[in-house]
Design a protein around this motif. Structure first.
Motif, PDB file in Angstrom:
ATOM      1  N   MET A   1       0.785  -1.166   0.165  1.00 43.29           N
ATOM      2  CA  MET A   1      -0.043   0.175  -0.058  1.00 43.29           C
ATOM      3  C   MET A   1       1.039   1.272  -0.024  1.00 43.29           C
ATOM      4  N   THR A   2       1.661   1.524  -0.951  1.00 40.05           N
ATOM      5  CA  THR A   2       2.394   2.603  -1.029  1.00 40.05           C
ATOM      6  C   THR A   2       2.070   3.640  -2.162  1.00 40.05           C
ATOM      7  N   LYS A   3       2.359   4.711  -2.094  1.00 38.48           N
ATOM      8  CA  LYS A   3       2.249   5.736  -2.947  1.00 38.48           C
ATOM      9  C   LYS A   3       3.085   5.684  -4.407  1.00 38.48           C
ATOM     10  N   ARG A   4       2.498   6.027  -5.572  1.00 35.22           N
ATOM     11  CA  ARG A   4       3.393   5.726  -6.708  1.00 35.22           C
ATOM     12  C   ARG A   4       3.189   7.310  -7.415  1.00 35.22           C
ATOM     13  N   ARG A   5       4.287   7.654  -8.024  1.00 33.50           N
ATOM     14  CA  ARG A   5       4.164   9.055  -8.955  1.00 33.50           C
ATOM     15  C   ARG A   5       4.616   8.565 -10.244  1.00 33.50           C
ATOM     16  N   LYS A   6       3.749   9.084 -11.140  1.00 35.29           N
ATOM     17  CA  LYS A   6       4.157   8.768 -12.942  1.00 35.29           C
ATOM     18  C   LYS A   6       4.370  10.160 -13.374  1.00 35.29           C
ATOM     19  N   GLN A   7       4.705  10.024 -14.567  1.00 37.97           N
ATOM     20  CA  GLN A   7       5.068  11.352 -15.137  1.00 37.97           C
ATOM     21  C   GLN A   7       3.936  12.402 -15.197  1.00 37.97           C
ATOM     22  N   ARG A  55     -10.026   7.201   5.856  1.00 39.32           N
ATOM     23  CA  ARG A  55      -9.406   5.943   6.383  1.00 39.32           C
ATOM     24  C   ARG A  55      -7.977   6.194   6.182  1.00 39.32           C
ATOM     25  N   LEU A  56      -7.604   6.807   5.592  1.00 37.19           N
ATOM     26  CA  LEU A  56      -5.894   7.127   5.037  1.00 37.19           C
ATOM     27  C   LEU A  56      -5.243   7.585   6.264  1.00 37.19           C
ATOM     28  N   ILE A  57      -4.153   7.090   6.246  1.00 40.52           N
ATOM     29  CA  ILE A  57      -3.082   7.590   7.596  1.00 40.52           C
ATOM     30  C   ILE A  57      -1.873   7.910   6.944  1.00 40.52           C
ATOM     31  N   ARG A  58      -1.051   8.662   7.638  1.00 41.71           N
ATOM     32  CA  ARG A  58       0.268   9.146   7.344  1.00 41.71           C
ATOM     33  C   ARG A  58       1.409   8.382   7.760  1.00 41.71           C
ATOM     34  N   GLY A  59       2.331   7.926   7.087  1.00 37.17           N
ATOM     35  CA  GLY A  59       3.584   7.055   7.131  1.00 37.17           C
ATOM     36  C   GLY A  59       3.201   5.833   7.188  1.00 37.17           C
ATOM     37  N   GLU A  60       4.063   4.945   7.222  1.00 37.44           N
ATOM     38  CA  GLU A  60       3.959   3.287   6.951  1.00 37.44           C
ATOM     39  C   GLU A  60       2.999   2.961   7.921  1.00 37.44           C
ATOM     40  N   ALA A  61       2.164   1.993   7.449  1.00 39.00           N
ATOM     41  CA  ALA A  61       1.232   1.360   8.063  1.00 39.00           C
ATOM     42  C   ALA A  61       1.868  -0.096   8.610  1.00 39.00           C
ATOM     43  N   ARG A  62       1.616  -0.402   9.806  1.00 41.18           N
ATOM     44  CA  ARG A  62       2.008  -1.689  10.528  1.00 41.18           C
ATOM     45  C   ARG A  62       1.331  -2.932   9.615  1.00 41.18           C
ATOM     46  N   ASP A  82      -3.779  17.070  -2.630  1.00 41.87           N
ATOM     47  CA  ASP A  82      -4.128  17.733  -1.272  1.00 41.87           C
ATOM     48  C   ASP A  82      -4.762  16.542  -0.188  1.00 41.87           C
ATOM     49  N   THR A  83      -5.174  15.455  -0.902  1.00 39.30           N
ATOM     50  CA  THR A  83      -5.425  14.341   0.000  1.00 39.30           C
ATOM     51  C   THR A  83      -4.086  13.600   0.613  1.00 39.30           C
ATOM     52  N   PHE A  84      -3.352  13.546   0.074  1.00 35.31           N
ATOM     53  CA  PHE A  84      -1.933  13.065   0.257  1.00 35.31           C
ATOM     54  C   PHE A  84      -1.344  13.919   1.643  1.00 35.31           C
ATOM     55  N   GLN A  85      -1.378  15.406   1.344  1.00 39.12           N
ATOM     56  CA  GLN A  85      -1.044  16.104   2.263  1.00 39.12           C
ATOM     57  C   GLN A  85      -1.686  16.237   3.724  1.00 39.12           C
ATOM     58  N   ARG A  86      -2.902  16.184   3.490  1.00 40.37           N
ATOM     59  CA  ARG A  86      -4.076  16.465   4.422  1.00 40.37           C
ATOM     60  C   ARG A  86      -4.306  15.101   5.378  1.00 40.37           C
ATOM     61  N   TYR A  87      -4.421  14.060   4.522  1.00 43.22           N
ATOM     62  CA  TYR A  87      -4.760  12.625   5.151  1.00 43.22           C
ATOM     63  C   TYR A  87      -3.934  11.828   5.293  1.00 43.22           C
ATOM     64  N   GLY A  88      -2.888  11.608   4.304  1.00 44.96           N
ATOM     65  CA  GLY A  88      -1.929  10.504   4.300  1.00 44.96           C
ATOM     66  C   GLY A  88      -2.097   9.644   2.845  1.00 44.96           C
ATOM     67  N   TRP A  89      -1.323   8.766   3.052  1.00 47.95           N
ATOM     68  CA  TRP A  89      -1.232   7.729   1.793  1.00 47.95           C
ATOM     69  C   TRP A  89      -1.260   6.299   2.023  1.00 47.95           C
ATOM     70  N   GLU A  90      -1.480   6.010   3.244  1.00 51.43           N
ATOM     71  CA  GLU A  90      -1.572   4.541   3.691  1.00 51.43           C
ATOM     72  C   GLU A  90      -2.884   4.004   3.987  1.00 51.43           C
ATOM     73  N   LEU A  91      -3.069   2.657   4.085  1.00 47.47           N
ATOM     74  CA  LEU A  91      -4.492   2.106   4.843  1.00 47.47           C
ATOM     75  C   LEU A  91      -3.877   1.154   5.933  1.00 47.47           C
ATOM     76  N   SER A  92      -4.297   1.468   7.329  1.00 48.22           N
ATOM     77  CA  SER A  92      -3.701   0.467   8.042  1.00 48.22           C
ATOM     78  C   SER A  92      -4.641  -1.081   7.781  1.00 48.22           C
ATOM     79  N   PRO A  93      -4.031  -2.147   8.273  1.00 46.29           N
ATOM     80  CA  PRO A  93      -4.696  -3.438   8.023  1.00 46.29           C
ATOM     81  C   PRO A  93      -6.102  -3.405   8.414  1.00 46.29           C
ATOM     82  N   THR A  94      -6.385  -2.735   9.667  1.00 47.25           N
ATOM     83  CA  THR A  94      -7.951  -2.619  10.021  1.00 47.25           C
ATOM     84  C   THR A  94      -8.851  -1.900   9.019  1.00 47.25           C
TER      85      THR A  94
END
Length: 201
Positions: A1-7, A55-62, A82-94
């Motif tokens: 569950m990682t973020k990716r950037r394309k061109q 449901r998004l969180i910042r940082g690496e989900a456990r 905006d979502t990336f900065q305000r909410y995060g880029w990961e989903l926890s397992p739960t």
């Protein structure tokens, strides 16, 4: 569950899911470009998009062992900067489990409604499943026939009855409208007949 950037600067959260959930998401929300042949964008469904965003969180989900073996594939769900900065880029397992549960319910509701509609024709469950597969592209690997059959037999009355009844009522209302327009019944008659099909009855 990682973020990716394309061109194209599009970003996504990779979410594990069941095969039939991925098929449903791509059929309804795929927004591909030359860099992303399969990229889900939930913005067409505000409620679903908001739910995902919350449901998004910042940082690496456990990592959680409970997710292992539960999901057979994964899907990329687009997020904005905006979502990336305000909410995060990961989903926890739960949260992965909870959001998948919601999506699985959505697909099953489609199955139940479609099956209820076809049951009027007298088609067997096996034939309804075949037609469902043909329409949705959901394969045996995505969702095996035995599991679909059990889902229909176990929950069809609970999940499909109200949708089936509403579908029949809509067909009846359309029938009266056509007969009124063609002059076979009057507008007064259409209103009278339509009242008999009102949900409150």
């Amino acid at each position: 569950m990682t973020k990716r950037r394309k061109q194209s600067d599009r970003m996504a959260v990779w979410m594990p899911c069941k095969g039939y959930v991925k098929r449903w998401l791509l059929a309804n929300y795929n927004r591909p470009d030359e860099n992303w042949p399969e990229l889900v964008n939930l913005s067409a469904n505000r409620d679903l998009a908001d739910d995902f965003r919350r449901r998004l969180i910042r940082g690496e989900a456990r990592r959680d062992q409970s997710l292992r073996g539960r999901y057979t594939t994964r899907v990329a769900i687009e997020i904005s900067m905006d979502t990336f900065q305000r909410y995060g880029w990961e989903l926890s397992p739960t949260e992965t489990l909870h959001f998948n549960t919601r999506l699985e319910r959505e697909v099953k509701q489609v199955l139940h409604t479609y099956s209820a509609m076809l049951s009027v024709t007298g088609l067997s469950i096996a034939d309804r499943i075949k037609r469902f597969r043909r329409a949705t592209g959901i394969t045996e690997l995505d969702w095996d026939t035995d599991s679909i059959r059990k889902e229909l037999q176990r929950n069809a009355k609970i999940n499909g009855e109200s949708d089936f009844e509403q579908m029949v009522k809509n067909m009846e209302l359309k029938c009266w409208a056509v007969l009124s327009k063609s002059g076979h019944i009057t507008e007064q008659g259409r209103e009278r007949y339509s009242e008999q099909q009102s949900p409150s009855d």
